[in-house]
Write a protein that holds these residues in place. Sequence first.
Motif, PDB file in Angstrom:
ATOM      1  N   ARG A  40     -55.909  37.380 -54.897  1.00 28.79           N
ATOM      2  CA  ARG A  40     -55.057  36.185 -55.020  1.00 28.79           C
ATOM      3  C   ARG A  40     -53.607  36.526 -54.661  1.00 28.79           C
ATOM      4  NH1 ARG A  40     -58.491  35.134 -59.227  1.00 28.79           N
ATOM      5  NH2 ARG A  40     -59.596  33.168 -58.988  1.00 28.79           N
ATOM      6  N   LEU A  41     -53.140  37.660 -55.163  1.00 31.27           N
ATOM      7  CA  LEU A  41     -51.772  38.087 -54.850  1.00 31.27           C
ATOM      8  C   LEU A  41     -51.602  38.337 -53.347  1.00 31.27           C
ATOM      9  CD1 LEU A  41     -51.019  40.547 -57.792  1.00 31.27           C
ATOM     10  CD2 LEU A  41     -50.002  38.301 -57.409  1.00 31.27           C
ATOM     11  N   ALA A  42     -52.589  39.007 -52.758  1.00 30.95           N
ATOM     12  CA  ALA A  42     -52.518  39.296 -51.324  1.00 30.95           C
ATOM     13  C   ALA A  42     -52.545  38.000 -50.505  1.00 30.95           C
ATOM     14  CB  ALA A  42     -53.668  40.212 -50.914  1.00 30.95           C
ATOM     15  N   LEU A  43     -53.410  37.081 -50.887  1.00 36.14           N
ATOM     16  CA  LEU A  43     -53.461  35.789 -50.200  1.00 36.14           C
ATOM     17  C   LEU A  43     -52.161  35.016 -50.370  1.00 36.14           C
ATOM     18  CD1 LEU A  43     -57.113  34.641 -50.930  1.00 36.14           C
ATOM     19  CD2 LEU A  43     -56.020  34.709 -48.674  1.00 36.14           C
ATOM     20  N   SER A  44     -51.600  35.064 -51.560  1.00 36.01           N
ATOM     21  CA  SER A  44     -50.315  34.395 -51.802  1.00 36.01           C
ATOM     22  C   SER A  44     -49.247  34.951 -50.876  1.00 36.01           C
ATOM     23  CB  SER A  44     -49.877  34.579 -53.256  1.00 36.01           C
ATOM     24  OG  SER A  44     -50.778  33.970 -54.129  1.00 36.01           O
ATOM     25  N   TRP A  45     -49.199  36.262 -50.758  1.00 38.65           N
ATOM     26  CA  TRP A  45     -48.210  36.891 -49.880  1.00 38.65           C
ATOM     27  C   TRP A  45     -48.446  36.471 -48.437  1.00 38.65           C
ATOM     28  CZ3 TRP A  45     -47.440  39.785 -45.615  1.00 38.65           C
ATOM     29  CH2 TRP A  45     -46.157  40.271 -45.425  1.00 38.65           C
ATOM     30  N   GLU A  46     -49.691  36.518 -47.980  1.00 39.44           N
ATOM     31  CA  GLU A  46     -50.008  36.129 -46.605  1.00 39.44           C
ATOM     32  C   GLU A  46     -49.587  34.694 -46.310  1.00 39.44           C
ATOM     33  OE1 GLU A  46     -51.199  37.524 -43.793  1.00 39.44           O
ATOM     34  OE2 GLU A  46     -51.241  39.497 -44.716  1.00 39.44           O
ATOM     35  N   LEU A  47     -49.905  33.786 -47.223  1.00 35.72           N
ATOM     36  CA  LEU A  47     -49.539  32.384 -47.023  1.00 35.72           C
ATOM     37  C   LEU A  47     -48.028  32.215 -46.927  1.00 35.72           C
ATOM     38  CD1 LEU A  47     -52.042  30.749 -49.537  1.00 35.72           C
ATOM     39  CD2 LEU A  47     -52.033  30.415 -47.048  1.00 35.72           C
ATOM     40  N   GLN A  48     -47.298  32.880 -47.816  1.00 38.50           N
ATOM     41  CA  GLN A  48     -45.838  32.767 -47.812  1.00 38.50           C
ATOM     42  C   GLN A  48     -45.236  33.438 -46.583  1.00 38.50           C
ATOM     43  OE1 GLN A  48     -43.981  33.339 -51.827  1.00 38.50           O
ATOM     44  NE2 GLN A  48     -46.123  33.756 -52.374  1.00 38.50           N
ATOM     45  N   ALA A  49     -45.755  34.603 -46.211  1.00 36.26           N
ATOM     46  CA  ALA A  49     -45.221  35.323 -45.057  1.00 36.26           C
ATOM     47  C   ALA A  49     -45.419  34.528 -43.773  1.00 36.26           C
ATOM     48  CB  ALA A  49     -45.889  36.693 -44.937  1.00 36.26           C
ATOM     49  N   ARG A  50     -46.576  33.914 -43.636  1.00 34.48           N
ATOM     50  CA  ARG A  50     -46.837  33.121 -42.425  1.00 34.48           C
ATOM     51  C   ARG A  50     -45.958  31.876 -42.376  1.00 34.48           C
ATOM     52  NH1 ARG A  50     -52.296  34.311 -40.081  1.00 34.48           N
ATOM     53  NH2 ARG A  50     -52.813  36.320 -41.011  1.00 34.48           N
ATOM     54  N   SER A  51     -45.651  31.325 -43.520  1.00 36.98           N
ATOM     55  CA  SER A  51     -44.838  30.119 -43.568  1.00 36.98           C
ATOM     56  C   SER A  51     -43.345  30.419 -43.501  1.00 36.98           C
ATOM     57  CB  SER A  51     -45.135  29.347 -44.852  1.00 36.98           C
ATOM     58  OG  SER A  51     -44.285  28.245 -44.970  1.00 36.98           O
ATOM     59  N   LEU A  52     -42.922  31.483 -44.186  1.00 34.01           N
ATOM     60  CA  LEU A  52     -41.490  31.754 -44.331  1.00 34.01           C
ATOM     61  C   LEU A  52     -40.989  32.920 -43.485  1.00 34.01           C
ATOM     62  CD1 LEU A  52     -41.417  31.304 -48.200  1.00 34.01           C
ATOM     63  CD2 LEU A  52     -40.872  29.608 -46.452  1.00 34.01           C
ATOM     64  N   GLY A  53     -41.874  33.629 -42.791  1.00 32.00           N
ATOM     65  CA  GLY A  53     -41.421  34.650 -41.857  1.00 32.00           C
ATOM     66  C   GLY A  53     -41.738  36.082 -42.208  1.00 32.00           C
ATOM     67  N   GLY A  54     -42.181  36.399 -43.382  1.00 30.21           N
ATOM     68  CA  GLY A  54     -42.557  37.773 -43.702  1.00 30.21           C
ATOM     69  C   GLY A  54     -41.370  38.703 -43.859  1.00 30.21           C
ATOM     70  N   LEU A  55     -41.635  39.981 -43.691  1.00 31.53           N
ATOM     71  CA  LEU A  55     -40.611  41.012 -43.880  1.00 31.53           C
ATOM     72  C   LEU A  55     -39.779  41.194 -42.623  1.00 31.53           C
ATOM     73  CD1 LEU A  55     -42.823  43.697 -45.660  1.00 31.53           C
ATOM     74  CD2 LEU A  55     -41.251  42.093 -46.718  1.00 31.53           C
ATOM     75  N   SER A  56     -38.529  41.586 -42.808  1.00 31.33           N
ATOM     76  CA  SER A  56     -37.662  41.855 -41.663  1.00 31.33           C
ATOM     77  C   SER A  56     -38.093  43.162 -41.006  1.00 31.33           C
ATOM     78  CB  SER A  56     -36.205  41.972 -42.115  1.00 31.33           C
ATOM     79  OG  SER A  56     -36.023  43.155 -42.872  1.00 31.33           O
ATOM     80  N   ARG A  57     -37.678  43.330 -39.771  1.00 29.33           N
ATOM     81  CA  ARG A  57     -38.008  44.555 -39.024  1.00 29.33           C
ATOM     82  C   ARG A  57     -37.457  45.792 -39.740  1.00 29.33           C
ATOM     83  NH1 ARG A  57     -36.015  45.544 -32.914  1.00 29.33           N
ATOM     84  NH2 ARG A  57     -36.956  47.573 -32.651  1.00 29.33           N
ATOM     85  N   ALA A  58     -36.265  45.687 -40.282  1.00 29.92           N
ATOM     86  CA  ALA A  58     -35.648  46.814 -40.994  1.00 29.92           C
ATOM     87  C   ALA A  58     -36.447  47.177 -42.242  1.00 29.92           C
ATOM     88  CB  ALA A  58     -34.206  46.484 -41.370  1.00 29.92           C
ATOM     89  N   THR A  59     -36.930  46.171 -42.961  1.00 27.66           N
ATOM     90  CA  THR A  59     -37.717  46.432 -44.165  1.00 27.66           C
ATOM     91  C   THR A  59     -39.040  47.090 -43.810  1.00 27.66           C
ATOM     92  OG1 THR A  59     -36.694  44.568 -45.299  1.00 27.66           O
ATOM     93  CG2 THR A  59     -38.788  45.360 -46.186  1.00 27.66           C
TER      94      THR A  59
END
Length: 137
Positions: A40-59
């Motif tokens: 559930r946590l992994a899916l939550s992260w995936e959904l948010q990353a796809r919608s909001l852009g995920g991690l920056s290149r530097a991160t």
Amino acid sequence: MTTVEAQVAALDDLSSSALRERWSALTGTAVPRISPKLLRLALSWELQARSLGGLSRATIRTLDQLGRGETRTTPARPGMRLVREWQGRVHVVTIGEDQVIRWEERSYRSLSEVARAITGTRWSGPAFFGLKKAAAA
């Protein structure tokens, strides 16, 4: 509630098999062998990353360096003065409060550009100025 928030909230109501199906549909990859709670946590992260852009290149680069444990790069911060001797000449680079890198009255976008201007060859700017070091064993 936004669409992403609604999708994340809906994960709480899914069974283990439904979570696995959702993972496959969303990522197109094999379902990791983890607990439903962690999935559930992994899916939550995936959904948010796809919608909001995920991690920056530097991160991503920082996490990769930490994971491999090979090097550590200290970021150039506003107000820093970096000094490097190269072929008998001392070069001083300043990082302005506006994040602009200055060397010899010119502005540069990256330390690597400055290192290239000084040496005439491609260098990692952080490595050239001593900000990238091998991690201690």
